[in-house]
Write a protein that holds these residues in place. Structure first.
Motif, PDB file in Angstrom:
ATOM      1  N   GLU A   9       0.828  -1.202   0.000  1.00 22.79           N
ATOM      2  CA  GLU A   9       0.000   0.000   0.000  1.00 22.79           C
ATOM      3  C   GLU A   9       0.864   1.255   0.000  1.00 22.79           C
ATOM      4  O   GLU A   9       0.546   2.233  -0.673  1.00 22.79           O
ATOM      5  CB  GLU A   9      -0.938   0.002   1.197  1.00 22.79           C
ATOM      6  CG  GLU A   9      -2.058  -1.006   1.080  1.00 22.79           C
ATOM      7  CD  GLU A   9      -2.938  -1.057   2.310  1.00 22.79           C
ATOM      8  OE1 GLU A   9      -3.086  -0.014   2.975  1.00 22.79           O
ATOM      9  OE2 GLU A   9      -3.460  -2.132   2.592  1.00 22.79           O
ATOM     10  N   ALA A  10       1.954   1.228   0.735  1.00 20.35           N
ATOM     11  CA  ALA A  10       2.844   2.395   0.793  1.00 20.35           C
ATOM     12  C   ALA A  10       3.434   2.694  -0.576  1.00 20.35           C
ATOM     13  O   ALA A  10       3.574   3.851  -0.958  1.00 20.35           O
ATOM     14  CB  ALA A  10       3.961   2.154   1.801  1.00 20.35           C
ATOM     15  N   MET A  11       3.772   1.655  -1.327  1.00 18.64           N
ATOM     16  CA  MET A  11       4.374   1.873  -2.633  1.00 18.64           C
ATOM     17  C   MET A  11       3.350   2.371  -3.645  1.00 18.64           C
ATOM     18  O   MET A  11       3.711   2.848  -4.698  1.00 18.64           O
ATOM     19  CB  MET A  11       5.059   0.606  -3.127  1.00 18.64           C
ATOM     20  CG  MET A  11       6.285   0.291  -2.306  1.00 18.64           C
ATOM     21  SD  MET A  11       7.484  -0.818  -3.030  1.00 18.64           S
ATOM     22  CE  MET A  11       6.534  -2.161  -3.579  1.00 18.64           C
ATOM     23  N   GLN A  12       2.070   2.265  -3.339  1.00 21.12           N
ATOM     24  CA  GLN A  12       1.032   2.778  -4.228  1.00 21.12           C
ATOM     25  C   GLN A  12       0.614   4.187  -3.842  1.00 21.12           C
ATOM     26  O   GLN A  12      -0.192   4.800  -4.518  1.00 21.12           O
ATOM     27  CB  GLN A  12      -0.176   1.842  -4.218  1.00 21.12           C
ATOM     28  CG  GLN A  12       0.143   0.494  -4.815  1.00 21.12           C
ATOM     29  CD  GLN A  12      -1.018  -0.471  -4.692  1.00 21.12           C
ATOM     30  OE1 GLN A  12      -2.051  -0.156  -4.136  1.00 21.12           O
ATOM     31  NE2 GLN A  12      -0.835  -1.666  -5.208  1.00 21.12           N
ATOM     32  N   ASN A  13       1.161   4.713  -2.767  1.00 21.94           N
ATOM     33  CA  ASN A  13       0.814   6.037  -2.287  1.00 21.94           C
ATOM     34  C   ASN A  13       2.009   6.974  -2.482  1.00 21.94           C
ATOM     35  O   ASN A  13       2.997   6.889  -1.754  1.00 21.94           O
ATOM     36  CB  ASN A  13       0.427   5.968  -0.807  1.00 21.94           C
ATOM     37  CG  ASN A  13      -0.065   7.284  -0.286  1.00 21.94           C
ATOM     38  OD1 ASN A  13       0.331   8.343  -0.760  1.00 21.94           O
ATOM     39  ND2 ASN A  13      -0.921   7.228   0.710  1.00 21.94           N
ATOM     40  N   PRO A  14       1.929   7.874  -3.465  1.00 20.64           N
ATOM     41  CA  PRO A  14       3.070   8.753  -3.758  1.00 20.64           C
ATOM     42  C   PRO A  14       3.522   9.604  -2.571  1.00 20.64           C
ATOM     43  O   PRO A  14       4.721   9.839  -2.401  1.00 20.64           O
ATOM     44  CB  PRO A  14       2.565   9.635  -4.896  1.00 20.64           C
ATOM     45  CG  PRO A  14       1.427   8.893  -5.495  1.00 20.64           C
ATOM     46  CD  PRO A  14       0.825   8.078  -4.389  1.00 20.64           C
ATOM     47  N   GLU A  15       2.586  10.037  -1.740  1.00 19.60           N
ATOM     48  CA  GLU A  15       2.969  10.876  -0.590  1.00 19.60           C
ATOM     49  C   GLU A  15       3.817  10.088   0.401  1.00 19.60           C
ATOM     50  O   GLU A  15       4.780  10.615   0.957  1.00 19.60           O
ATOM     51  CB  GLU A  15       1.733  11.443   0.115  1.00 19.60           C
ATOM     52  CG  GLU A  15       0.978  12.475  -0.692  1.00 19.60           C
ATOM     53  CD  GLU A  15       0.010  11.848  -1.700  1.00 19.60           C
ATOM     54  OE1 GLU A  15      -0.404  10.695  -1.502  1.00 19.60           O
ATOM     55  OE2 GLU A  15      -0.318  12.522  -2.685  1.00 19.60           O
TER      56      GLU A  15
END
Length: 72
Positions: A9-15
């Motif tokens: 999920e973190a890698m799909q969230n640019p922020e």
């Protein structure tokens, strides 16, 4: 090997990716160990690249209007 959902999920969230890049750069600024500094800067660059790629993928997934009609 099973991946953790949080990492994916973190890698799909640019922020989140950009935040991790900043953390790496701050750590690199604080260290005097040159090889460690280079490693951290390289990791920061990778996180920025993941953020950009994630944004590009998101843009491709969004429906595009065709002659006033939204394609779904």
């Amino acid at each position: 090997m099973r991946r953790r959902r949080g990492a994916e999920e973190a890698m799909q969230n640019p922020e989140v990716c950009r935040s991790r890049a900043v953390k790496c750069m701050l750590l690199a600024r604080e260290t005097t160990d040159f090889p460690y500094k280079l490693m951290l800067l390289s990791i920061a660059q990778l996180w920025r690249g993941i953020a950009e790629t994630s944004e590009q993928v998101d843009a491709l997934r969004k429906p595009k209007p065709i002659m006033g009609i939204v394609a779904r």
